[in-house]
Every structure is written in structure tokens, then in C-alpha cells.
Design an enzyme around this catalytic site. Sequence first.
Site, mmCIF file in Angstrom:
data_model
loop_
_atom_site.group_PDB
_atom_site.id
_atom_site.type_symbol
_atom_site.label_atom_id
_atom_site.label_comp_id
_atom_site.label_asym_id
_atom_site.label_seq_id
_atom_site.Cartn_x
_atom_site.Cartn_y
_atom_site.Cartn_z
ATOM 1 N N TYR A 167 42.571 -26.611 6.533
ATOM 2 C CA TYR A 167 44.063 -26.423 6.886
ATOM 3 C C TYR A 167 44.364 -26.184 8.117
ATOM 4 O O TYR A 167 45.357 -25.992 8.818
ATOM 5 C CB TYR A 167 44.729 -25.301 5.920
ATOM 6 C CG TYR A 167 43.697 -24.059 6.271
ATOM 7 C CD1 TYR A 167 43.869 -23.170 7.096
ATOM 8 C CD2 TYR A 167 42.946 -23.564 4.969
ATOM 9 C CE1 TYR A 167 43.136 -21.976 7.168
ATOM 10 C CE2 TYR A 167 42.276 -22.381 4.851
ATOM 11 C CZ TYR A 167 42.293 -21.514 6.182
ATOM 12 O OH TYR A 167 41.585 -20.491 6.008
ATOM 13 N N LYS A 168 43.211 -26.129 9.038
ATOM 14 C CA LYS A 168 43.466 -25.839 10.745
ATOM 15 C C LYS A 168 43.590 -27.148 11.156
ATOM 16 O O LYS A 168 44.720 -28.001 11.301
ATOM 17 C CB LYS A 168 42.221 -24.967 11.327
ATOM 18 C CG LYS A 168 42.304 -23.748 10.508
ATOM 19 C CD LYS A 168 41.135 -22.877 11.148
ATOM 20 C CE LYS A 168 40.738 -21.503 10.627
ATOM 21 N NZ LYS A 168 42.005 -20.723 10.435
ATOM 22 N N ASP A 226 29.739 -22.268 10.338
ATOM 23 C CA ASP A 226 30.940 -22.297 9.882
ATOM 24 C C ASP A 226 31.949 -23.142 11.123
ATOM 25 O O ASP A 226 32.130 -22.583 12.132
ATOM 26 C CB ASP A 226 31.767 -20.808 9.911
ATOM 27 C CG ASP A 226 32.943 -20.716 9.077
ATOM 28 O OD1 ASP A 226 33.739 -21.726 9.355
ATOM 29 O OD2 ASP A 226 33.224 -19.653 8.821
ATOM 30 N N ARG A 256 46.806 -15.576 21.524
ATOM 31 C CA ARG A 256 45.887 -16.682 21.114
ATOM 32 C C ARG A 256 46.892 -17.889 21.036
ATOM 33 O O ARG A 256 47.933 -17.861 20.483
ATOM 34 C CB ARG A 256 45.151 -16.583 19.802
ATOM 35 C CG ARG A 256 44.086 -17.595 19.831
ATOM 36 C CD ARG A 256 43.196 -17.221 18.467
ATOM 37 N NE ARG A 256 44.035 -17.578 17.531
ATOM 38 C CZ ARG A 256 43.450 -17.608 16.087
ATOM 39 N NH1 ARG A 256 42.026 -17.619 15.907
ATOM 40 N NH2 ARG A 256 44.199 -17.829 14.988
ATOM 41 N N PHE A 312 34.053 -13.945 12.205
ATOM 42 C CA PHE A 312 35.102 -13.900 11.308
ATOM 43 C C PHE A 312 34.924 -13.162 10.052
ATOM 44 O O PHE A 312 34.183 -13.267 9.427
ATOM 45 C CB PHE A 312 35.545 -15.492 10.950
ATOM 46 C CG PHE A 312 36.912 -15.561 10.514
ATOM 47 C CD1 PHE A 312 38.132 -15.352 11.221
ATOM 48 C CD2 PHE A 312 37.305 -15.933 9.063
ATOM 49 C CE1 PHE A 312 39.321 -15.609 10.631
ATOM 50 C CE2 PHE A 312 38.465 -15.720 8.571
ATOM 51 C CZ PHE A 312 39.423 -15.671 9.611
#
Length: 404
Positions: free
Chosen positions: A218-219, A193, A363, A123
Site C-alpha cells: 500500500y505504499k 523488510d 517526514r 519499525f
Amino acid sequence: MTRDEARALDAADPLRHFRGKFALPEGVVYLDGNSLGPLPRETAPKLGDMVDRQWGERLIRSWNEGWIEAPQRIGGKIARLIGAQRDEVIVTDSTSVNLFKLIVAALRLDSSRTTIVTEAGNFPTDLHVAEGAVGCVPGATLKLVSRDQIAEAIDETTALLLLTHVHYKSAERFDMAAWTARAHARGALVLWDLSHSAGAVPIDLNGAAADLAVGCGYKYLNGGPGAPAYLYVAARLQKRLANPVSGWMGHAAPFAFADAYAPAPGMARWLAGTPPMLAMAALESGVDLMLEANPVAIATKSAVLFDLMRSIGDTLGLDCISPGDPMMRGSHISFRHPHAYALCQALIAEGVIGDFRDPDILRFGLTPLYLGYEDVVIAGEKLAAILAGQRHLAPTFSKRYAVT
């Protein structure tokens, strides 16, 4: 699968009642909770209490009525979701800031170990932060290698192996225990992560003998846009590592207001500035909701949703790039298509919100708490209709993405 068959599965779903706990818009199939979780219904009332009563009435007294302990309290709750002890996790800052803290701390631990090893294509913020962090430690270097070259890249100069547990594009998942053991055999630490895995797939940091970890709120934790992040430091390392961002809230006695810095014991040393209490309240609401769910049921439903979406993609001739083995992936599925961006935008126009990743990845987040089997069938029907008329799809995409 027909809609009737999907409805039957939904009716028998042990997680079905969680759908009503989210403020999801009517007529929308939300397949992007892996990027931003939806709003829990309990969040707005809790924020209202935070604003009207705690801030509005109690004013500064609220710091002594639960605010000051929030980073540790919420961290202790997140610890239950990631297989850690409650005194090994704290909520603070952003994922990027926490990555910087832990990378620099690891580099400063042993001057003979100067290299950070990570995956090319990780990422971007992990790579960007790592690049900046090595610039803060004299002699430190960043080594980017392909996934199949990571093992041989770890050597006696490696201070830290930096890995994202679930890859943000492909959903491919590292075997945490195996990779941690591999790094430890070479004398290196590992920083995980967890942003694309916590709350979605089983995580056992202590069981894997993990050293360090970060993650966002927040996911899958549904803490709201830009929610505070968290970091984990194994108990055995807490006295040995120092926070390079030595802010006053990480001081051993912050209200003594001494000029010199003295790090707080335990996880409190990883704090820096004042906790953002409105954002903390929203995150705690999302975490509390996640703690109500059975993690085995989440993992089981995630696997079935994946298989259903994979079968739809196969039928439509899409190229799935996510692993078929549920133990080797996260809770999203990705397809490669030359018009992926246009497909994503066409789906959004039809009320199916997924997302796009440059250059050609479509996705879909398969978030078991609120996503139903019928939702996936509906998404498949709309995708099929769009593909049937794909001559209208633009062959290129704009860089001004509508969904990130």
C-alpha cells in the site's frame, strides 16, 4: 528554484505522464505516498469489473477463471520490481503475518541457532512480531542493538538477522549485498523488510544473495489501504523452510480436504487462508502501473527531488536527518524540528500532506511517479510562510494524530 524553473523540469520529466494516471485531488501536494500511495485511475474500473462481472455474474466460477492463481501471478509481477524470480515471491496476508511466518521458520531451521538480531528503533511491527515469534520457539531470544552494534551482535547463535532495508524515520538504507554477506559469513540468514523501499529504490534480491524478504502493497506499490503483502523465499531455501501458519491454501492438495497437513511445493506453502480478491485486484492494478515505469528514471528523479527538498530545508534552517548520498537512503526525507507535529498539521491545512513521526520528525515522501518539481517548490513556499509565523505553533502535540 523558482516556479518557472520547476515547471521547465516538469515539462522535460520522462515520468511526467504518470501523474495523469493517478486520481490526485486538485490543489493538494501529496508528500505521503511513502505511507499510503494514492489511487490509480485504473483501480476503480478494475474493482468494478471484479464486483459486477467476476463476483456478480460469474460467482464461484471466477475461482477457476483467475482468482485462485492471483497470489502467484501478482507475486511474479512484484518479483520483477525487487530483483527476484517469479517463483520466489507470493502475495498473501499482511506484512506482520508474513514476518511471523518467516521468523519462526528461520528459528526452526537449526536448533543450535536460537537468536534473532535486529536494530533497536526498527519499525515497531517488526520488533513486536519478532518478540511474539521468539515466544513460539523454545529457547529463542531476541537481541535488539543499535545500528553501529549490529555487526558484532551476529555470532554462531544467530539464526536470523532482521533488517528493514530503508528506515521508516530517517530513510537510511542498508547495503543489502554487504549485510547479507556479513550475516552469511557467520552462518545466519537475513530477512529484509522492503516496505519502505520496493517501488522507490533499486532492489536486487537475487544479486545480493538474499534469503528472505517481506513487503507491503500500500505504499509505493499503490495497492490501496491495507493492501495484501508479499513474501520472498530464495529458491535454494524453499524446500527447507516450513510455514508455521499451516492453513488450507498452503496445503499440497487443498481441495482433497484431508485431515492431515502436507505443505505445498514451492511458494504456495506460504499461503494460509483464502485470498482477499477485492484487495488483490486493487493491488494488481497498482503493481501493473509501477511496472510501466523505468526504474532508472524513478531513482534518478527521486535523487533530484531529494536535493531540491534538502536545499529548501537548509534555507529554512531545518535539521535534515536523512543521508545525503542517494545510495544510502530511500525516497523520503526527514527533518527534525521541535514543533514538527504542529508544522505537519499547519501544512495539511494549506494543502500539503506530509506526516509526523514521534517525537520531532517531519517526514516527506518523494514519490517520483506523480510528484512534480513544482509541487516541491510550492510545498517549500508554504513551509517557509508557516515558519515565518511559527510563534503561533503549539509547542506540544496531541497523541491523536491526524496523519499516521
